[in-house]
Write a protein that holds these residues in place. Structure first.
Motif, PDB file in Angstrom:
ATOM      1  N   ARG A 137       9.472  -2.538  17.906  1.00  0.00           N
ATOM      2  CA  ARG A 137       9.315  -3.936  18.313  1.00  0.00           C
ATOM      3  C   ARG A 137       8.360  -4.667  17.377  1.00  0.00           C
ATOM      4  N   ILE A 138       7.247  -4.022  17.047  1.00  0.00           N
ATOM      5  CA  ILE A 138       6.262  -4.665  16.182  1.00  0.00           C
ATOM      6  C   ILE A 138       6.797  -4.819  14.759  1.00  0.00           C
ATOM      7  N   LEU A 139       7.531  -3.842  14.287  1.00  0.00           N
ATOM      8  CA  LEU A 139       8.133  -3.961  12.956  1.00  0.00           C
ATOM      9  C   LEU A 139       9.116  -5.123  12.903  1.00  0.00           C
ATOM     10  N   ARG A 140       9.926  -5.252  13.957  1.00  0.00           N
ATOM     11  CA  ARG A 140      10.878  -6.380  14.007  1.00  0.00           C
ATOM     12  C   ARG A 140      10.144  -7.707  13.999  1.00  0.00           C
ATOM     13  N   ASN A 141       9.124  -7.827  14.821  1.00  0.00           N
ATOM     14  CA  ASN A 141       8.385  -9.089  14.910  1.00  0.00           C
ATOM     15  C   ASN A 141       7.709  -9.441  13.594  1.00  0.00           C
ATOM     16  N   ALA A 142       7.296  -8.412  12.842  1.00  0.00           N
ATOM     17  CA  ALA A 142       6.636  -8.648  11.560  1.00  0.00           C
ATOM     18  C   ALA A 142       7.630  -8.798  10.419  1.00  0.00           C
ATOM     19  N   GLY A 143       8.910  -8.569  10.698  1.00  0.00           N
ATOM     20  CA  GLY A 143       9.925  -8.676   9.660  1.00  0.00           C
ATOM     21  C   GLY A 143       9.843  -7.578   8.620  1.00  0.00           C
ATOM     22  N   LEU A 144       9.325  -6.407   8.999  1.00  0.00           N
ATOM     23  CA  LEU A 144       9.154  -5.309   8.056  1.00  0.00           C
ATOM     24  C   LEU A 144      10.383  -4.415   8.037  1.00  0.00           C
ATOM     25  N   THR A 145      10.883  -4.142   6.868  1.00  0.00           N
ATOM     26  CA  THR A 145      12.038  -3.264   6.697  1.00  0.00           C
ATOM     27  C   THR A 145      11.805  -2.375   5.479  1.00  0.00           C
ATOM     28  N   GLY A 146      12.717  -1.461   5.249  1.00  0.00           N
ATOM     29  CA  GLY A 146      12.699  -0.657   4.038  1.00  0.00           C
ATOM     30  C   GLY A 146      11.404   0.109   3.848  1.00  0.00           C
ATOM     31  N   ARG A 147      10.874   0.042   2.629  1.00  0.00           N
ATOM     32  CA  ARG A 147       9.692   0.824   2.302  1.00  0.00           C
ATOM     33  C   ARG A 147       8.477   0.431   3.119  1.00  0.00           C
ATOM     34  N   ASP A 148       8.317  -0.866   3.361  1.00  0.00           N
ATOM     35  CA  ASP A 148       7.159  -1.293   4.142  1.00  0.00           C
ATOM     36  C   ASP A 148       7.231  -0.773   5.570  1.00  0.00           C
ATOM     37  N   ALA A 149       8.414  -0.763   6.163  1.00  0.00           N
ATOM     38  CA  ALA A 149       8.574  -0.210   7.508  1.00  0.00           C
ATOM     39  C   ALA A 149       8.306   1.292   7.502  1.00  0.00           C
ATOM     40  N   ALA A 150       8.791   1.974   6.467  1.00  0.00           N
ATOM     41  CA  ALA A 150       8.555   3.415   6.370  1.00  0.00           C
ATOM     42  C   ALA A 150       7.066   3.710   6.206  1.00  0.00           C
ATOM     43  N   PHE A 151       6.395   2.900   5.382  1.00  0.00           N
ATOM     44  CA  PHE A 151       4.956   3.075   5.196  1.00  0.00           C
ATOM     45  C   PHE A 151       4.216   2.862   6.516  1.00  0.00           C
ATOM     46  N   ALA A 152       4.549   1.807   7.241  1.00  0.00           N
ATOM     47  CA  ALA A 152       3.888   1.535   8.518  1.00  0.00           C
ATOM     48  C   ALA A 152       4.122   2.661   9.507  1.00  0.00           C
ATOM     49  N   THR A 153       5.322   3.220   9.484  1.00  0.00           N
ATOM     50  CA  THR A 153       5.642   4.310  10.410  1.00  0.00           C
ATOM     51  C   THR A 153       4.818   5.553  10.084  1.00  0.00           C
ATOM     52  N   GLU A 154       4.782   5.922   8.806  1.00  0.00           N
ATOM     53  CA  GLU A 154       4.014   7.101   8.405  1.00  0.00           C
ATOM     54  C   GLU A 154       2.533   6.914   8.704  1.00  0.00           C
ATOM     55  N   LEU A 155       2.035   5.725   8.456  1.00  0.00           N
ATOM     56  CA  LEU A 155       0.628   5.442   8.698  1.00  0.00           C
ATOM     57  C   LEU A 155       0.304   5.498  10.184  1.00  0.00           C
ATOM     58  N   THR A 156       1.134   4.878  11.006  1.00  0.00           N
ATOM     59  CA  THR A 156       0.902   4.840  12.444  1.00  0.00           C
ATOM     60  C   THR A 156       0.941   6.237  13.048  1.00  0.00           C
ATOM     61  N   TYR A 157       2.036   6.938  12.811  1.00  0.00           N
ATOM     62  CA  TYR A 157       2.205   8.250  13.422  1.00  0.00           C
ATOM     63  C   TYR A 157       1.136   9.228  12.929  1.00  0.00           C
ATOM     64  N   GLY A 158       0.840   9.181  11.630  1.00  0.00           N
ATOM     65  CA  GLY A 158      -0.142  10.107  11.098  1.00  0.00           C
ATOM     66  C   GLY A 158      -1.533   9.859  11.638  1.00  0.00           C
ATOM     67  N   ALA A 159      -1.953   8.596  11.723  1.00  0.00           N
ATOM     68  CA  ALA A 159      -3.291   8.290  12.207  1.00  0.00           C
ATOM     69  C   ALA A 159      -3.452   8.660  13.681  1.00  0.00           C
ATOM     70  N   ILE A 160      -2.399   8.465  14.475  1.00  0.00           N
ATOM     71  CA  ILE A 160      -2.458   8.849  15.888  1.00  0.00           C
ATOM     72  C   ILE A 160      -2.443  10.369  16.021  1.00  0.00           C
ATOM     73  N   ARG A 161      -1.518  10.993  15.317  1.00  0.00           N
ATOM     74  CA  ARG A 161      -1.332  12.443  15.432  1.00  0.00           C
ATOM     75  C   ARG A 161      -2.563  13.217  14.961  1.00  0.00           C
ATOM     76  N   MET A 162      -3.204  12.766  13.891  1.00  0.00           N
ATOM     77  CA  MET A 162      -4.218  13.565  13.209  1.00  0.00           C
ATOM     78  C   MET A 162      -5.648  13.153  13.506  1.00  0.00           C
ATOM     79  N   HIS A 163      -5.871  12.324  14.508  1.00  0.00           N
ATOM     80  CA  HIS A 163      -7.248  11.878  14.691  1.00  0.00           C
ATOM     81  C   HIS A 163      -8.164  12.995  15.196  1.00  0.00           C
ATOM     82  N   GLY A 164      -7.589  14.116  15.652  1.00  0.00           N
ATOM     83  CA  GLY A 164      -8.430  15.259  15.990  1.00  0.00           C
ATOM     84  C   GLY A 164      -9.146  15.826  14.781  1.00  0.00           C
ATOM     85  N   LEU A 165      -8.575  15.673  13.604  1.00  0.00           N
ATOM     86  CA  LEU A 165      -9.241  16.034  12.340  1.00  0.00           C
ATOM     87  C   LEU A 165     -10.064  14.877  11.799  1.00  0.00           C
ATOM     88  N   TYR A 166      -9.518  13.667  11.885  1.00  0.00           N
ATOM     89  CA  TYR A 166     -10.186  12.536  11.245  1.00  0.00           C
ATOM     90  C   TYR A 166     -11.464  12.121  11.964  1.00  0.00           C
TER      91      TYR A 166
END
Length: 505
Positions: free
Chosen positions: A67-96
């Motif tokens: 939903r947030i990607l759609r609202n921001a108009g993000l597609t392609g590489r930028d959407a992929a970057f946002a996805t990797e960043l979001t999931y990784g930061a949530i998933r790995m905060h036990g280390l970070y």
């Protein structure tokens, strides 16, 4: 003359420079005054921040992010970057978080949650992604200035400067030093320690490892939980076939005869997916439904079989069962406890129903159905609510939302649902008990407890029913008679399945 503007200017969401400059002859100058530069983070990082804050308020990343990607108009590489960043930061905060504590000189509990979210995004770029350090810092500080304020931006800048002074390996050694092994693994691989211990016991209890290999196998499993999963697709038989998915750019699954894997892109770009003739579905879930449909059922009458999905929401397994039932001349009854999830089931099954599958969808407590409709159904699936420890790859926030105290309550519910399912099954019929968790208390213990108190059921070996795309039995399913799939062995969610036959009273 070749345009060399990529050597200057600001950096985009992936840390690469972009040509935000104006040219006049051989001179170039910034498109904005120095005081105006990087006052706001780029849209991809802002999207990741917004998702993280929504997740902290109880949202689910896999629902909020699109939903947030759609609202921001993000597609392609930028959407992929946002996805990797979001999931990784949530998933790995036990280390970070331990890294941030050392870099900040204070416990993370003393850092305002919005600022901590920004810092986690920056540290993930430094330690978990391929973003150049100066780009990770400058873009994250710009984000902090925009969403947290100028003072917080200075704090984030200081934290990231300290964090960038060491490699990931050096930080792992620092923050795990002196810890007991389970605690050290919990930090390094960012799992709650109770989950680490439960997964170790599950590897041993399901026969996936032994005392000599379990520590190495546990590391493999924890690492697999942190790998972004492949996008697995199912071609619902009679509505679509694998060939149609391959023509749309997918690759054939080696594990599921009705599956495919999408190496990249948006699944919704495939017509069969948009029309619900195909869907995103883990290959383990596909195999589970296929196994139940393939099990032998005794003494089927002339009226054909009746199948029941006792806990049908949101409907992925029901949709596959519906078309399999149609092929076998059976009717599927899909039950869900809440009206909202019932509507999700109805939507998911739309294409199957339109194609003529006979499906009855209802709302009710599955624990009551055995008494209300005893000895009725030929095949019953109990896809029981569980901790979800088998799907940690797909749900980055799930590992942080469960606690060890949840297991006993869920196990009690699972026993009630399995008992009801057995009561609702006619003699000669079969029950498939499934969870998306390998936790022993939710799997083999539940089955043993319920079957131990009854004389009208027997557990059968489910392993021969799990066939790969070549028709061969899937390897590495455990010692039997139940089946346990694993992310590090099969590339699937850690699905558990037990096949139970109801005998004559």
């Amino acid at each position: 003359m070749a345009d060399d503007s990529h050597e200057r200017g600001f950096r985009n969401a992936r840390g690469r420079q972009r040509p935000d400059v104006r040219r006049s002859g051989n001179r170039s100058r910034s498109a904005s005054r120095p005081a105006e530069r990087r006052r706001e983070g780029d849209p991809a990082r802002r999207a990741a921040y917004d998702v993280m804050r929504a997740v902290e308020r109880g949202a689910y990343a896999n629902l909020e992010l699109p939903r947030i990607l759609r609202n921001a108009g993000l597609t392609g590489r930028d959407a992929a970057f946002a996805t990797e960043l979001t999931y990784g930061a949530i998933r790995m905060h036990g280390l970070y978080d331990p890294v941030i504590e050392l870099a900040a000189g204070r416990p993370v509990g003393q850092i305002d949650p919005p600022v901590l979210a920004t810092a986690r995004l920056g540290v993930h770029q430094l330690l978990g992604m391929r973003v150049p350090p100066h780009a990770a810092a400058s873009e994250t500080v710009a984000l902090a200035r925009s969403v947290n304020g100028a003072g917080a931006a200075g704090f984030v800048n200081a934290v990231l400067r300290r964090a960038s002074e060491r490699s990931r390996e050096e930080w792992v050694a620092e923050v795990t030093a002196g810890r007991e092994r389970a605690d050290a693994l919990a930090v390094e691989y960012s799992h709650p320690v109770w989950v680490v211990r439960a997964l170790r016991s599950a590897l041993l209890g399901h026969g996936a490892s032994d005392a000599e290999a379990v520590d190495a196998d546990l590391v493999g499993l924890l690492a697999a939980d942190n790998d972004p999963p492949r996008v697995s697709l199912v071609a619902r038989p009679g509505l679509a076939d694998v060939g149609e998915l391959l023509e749309a750019g997918a690759e054939a699954s080696e594990l599921s005869p009705v599956g495919a894997v999408l190496p990249g892109g948006d699944p919704a770009s495939i017509a069969a997916v948009r029309q619900t003739r195909a869907a995103v579905q883990d290959e383990g879930s596909q195999l589970l439904a296929l196994a139940l449909a393939a099990a032998h059922v005794d003494d089927v009458g002339d009226e054909g079989e009746q199948w029941l999905d006792l806990c049908a929401g949101p409907g992925g397994k029901s949709a596959l069962l519906a078309v399999l039932a149609q092929q076998q001349g059976a009717v599927l009854f899909a039950n869900e406890v809440s009206e909202h999830r019932t509507e999700l089931v109805r939507s998911t099954l739309r294409a199957a129903i339109d194609a003529g599958a006979e499906v009855m969808i209802g709302t009710g407590d599955g624990r009551d159905l055995g008494q209300e409709e005893p000895d009725t159904y030929d095949r019953v699936l109990v896809d029981a609510p569980c901790t979800g420890l088998g799907a940690l790859r797909r749900r980055p926030e799930a590992r942080w939302r469960r606690s060890a105290s949840d297991v006993s309550d869920l196990a009690a519910l699972q026993r009630e649902l399995l008992t009801s399912a057995i009561d609702a099954t006619r003699p000669g019929g079969v029950i498939g008990y499934a969870t998306c968790s390998p936790h022993l208390a939710e799997t083999t213990t539940v089955v043993a407890d319920v079957l131990g108190g009854r004389s009208d059921v027997v557990q059968e070996d489910a392993r021969p029913l799990f066939r790969d795309a070549r028709g061969a039995q899937v390897d590495g399913l455990g010692d039997g008679p139940s089946v346990q799939l694993w992310p590090h062995l099969h590339g699937t969610d850690a699905m558990f399945f037990a096949l139970i036959r109801k005998t004559a009273p």
